[in-house]
Design a protein around this motif. Sequence first.
Motif, PDB file in Angstrom:
ATOM      1  N   UNK A 165      59.535   7.678  67.400  1.00 31.85           N
ATOM      2  CA  UNK A 165      58.468   6.727  67.690  1.00 31.85           C
ATOM      3  C   UNK A 165      57.103   7.357  67.412  1.00 31.85           C
ATOM      4  N   UNK A 166      56.930   8.631  67.807  1.00 33.21           N
ATOM      5  CA  UNK A 166      55.648   9.308  67.550  1.00 33.21           C
ATOM      6  C   UNK A 166      55.345   9.303  66.059  1.00 33.21           C
ATOM      7  N   UNK A 167      56.375   9.625  65.250  1.00 28.94           N
ATOM      8  CA  UNK A 167      56.164   9.704  63.799  1.00 28.94           C
ATOM      9  C   UNK A 167      55.904   8.305  63.228  1.00 28.94           C
ATOM     10  N   UNK A 168      56.685   7.328  63.674  1.00 24.93           N
ATOM     11  CA  UNK A 168      56.545   5.983  63.114  1.00 24.93           C
ATOM     12  C   UNK A 168      55.240   5.324  63.553  1.00 24.93           C
ATOM     13  N   UNK A 169      54.763   5.657  64.745  1.00 24.07           N
ATOM     14  CA  UNK A 169      53.473   5.101  65.161  1.00 24.07           C
ATOM     15  C   UNK A 169      52.382   5.600  64.213  1.00 24.07           C
TER      16      UNK A 169
END
Lengths: 286, 296
Positions: free
Chosen positions: B154-158
């Motif tokens: 999620x951190x990367x995709x955000x």
Amino acid sequence: MTRPSPATSPTAALRQRHPHLFGKTPAEKLRDRLILAAVAGFSLYALAATGFFDLDRILGGLGKLGHVLGFMLPPAHNGYFWDFMGGILETLAMAFLGTLAAAVMGVPLGFLGAKNVVPQWLFHFGLRRIFDSIRGIDQLIWALIFINVVGLGPFAGILAIAVGDTGTFGKLFAEAIENIDKRQVEGVRAAGGSKIQVMRFGILPQVFPVILSQVLYYFESNTRSATILGIVGAGGIGLQLSDRIRVYNWDEAAFIILMILVTVAIIDAGSRHVREHFIGKAEYRP
Amino acid sequence: MTDRIQVIGGGDDPVAAFEAARDAARRAKRLQTVVGLVLFALAVAASVHIGEVRIDTFVEGLPGFANYLNDIAPVLRPSHLAGDLAEWYWALPRWLGLLWDTVLIAFVGTLLGGIGALAFCFPASRNLMPRYPIYFAARRLAEIARAVPELVYALIFVFAFGLGPLAGVLAIAVHTAGALGKLFAEVNENVDPKPIEGVIAAGGNWFQMIRYAVIPQVLPNYTSYGLLRFEINVRGAAVIGFVGAGGIGQELMFVIREFIYTDVSALVLLIVAAVVCIDISCEKLRHYLIGQEGLS
């Protein structure tokens, strides 16, 4: 060749009497199609609602993701290896202490919550619902709450793991205790054992392998979850990981992710070894 | 066997010999226990040091925790119950909307993850994939997808897709593809090989073999695992908002960080209630589908 009329054919008569034995009736087929159409329609709506038809955004995002993957290779620690190692150790310490504290609290709670130890249905029902509510709140939410109580850092993470898993252990241990063989309990009682002795010699030897196995499994699982508790500020490697991602140090982030994967694999292998040592090569593999 | 007979029958006093052997065994066992306990104590001590466990802070914090629980508890007076409830859940329509978003994130994540798992569970099954390199690659791919936590994705995709539910859905989908891919592959490895041989003997190619020999056997299990995963993903989607990936988590994080006390309890209870409702309905659906299986 003429087909037998429906009224005279024995097959048709049977079909009329037992329609469900002849495959799906037209009404059932229609119903299946309607259900399928409803699921498909809902899926399309859900895809639209979560932004999957925003092509520009998807394509732009995929492009950015490609850049990120490019920056991640090769993973590098840039001299921070021992800092990361400290984070990994902190994560392991959090998982270990959290699981240990949860197990220490879970065993007596499991005894209290077992129907055959405390035969009071109201007490049993109430305690079980308390376990369920504790279990229903995610560890990350507990972590945020404990940060408010003890401040940022690994201690909040330990408390989050300990409290969250106390509910789980209470439930699992109580179920294990309810499934024991009654005869050993009766044997200890018949030999004049007190209530405590019944628990120690009649119940504990039967449930110990189950308890140990569950605790080890949750230690593995908590190692994984402790890696992300740091993202909300509760200590461990997650803090370093989210910092690196926030400042776009992708090669270091990739290095940390690889370290996490290696650590989790080592812990899995180690806990399998401990389990086999105490319980024998069991087929228990959840 | 012969050793033991000699010990018991060979000495002058078989009882003394037996006792001596037993003591030796006990001493060895006791040494093992002591070493184990010392190692365990060392591990605890090291963890306490590394984990910055401060008993005094904790003891000081305990009343704080009690106060916290007291603060987040809503004011509910029997005489003004309706008004108090309305005040406690003052933003209920907005929260229900966020909760609905959360369920949608979990649903789409499970759907896309399930499709991804379907795509690579067949190459990842030893009995269905004759070419070892493809099998090996598919297995490792599933492992990597599964081993990285959702929140990290999620951190990367955000970063890549911006704030909002899209990042959350993709994070859940990738993790789910790995988790379900492994489970599906294990289901595939337990299928009855006879239909497979039948399709191949009748001249079917690999895809026809999967479609007509494997899918009918495994579909009920897939559905069951998919529903279980959906339950797990609803929990995951509720907290994925902590990193800005949509859903009710963002709101929860905000009220906890800003000490908006009664909102904390309102949101937590709302999430727990939603999770319980979805668990119960999924269980009903699963039992219904399993019950159908026997007839069709």
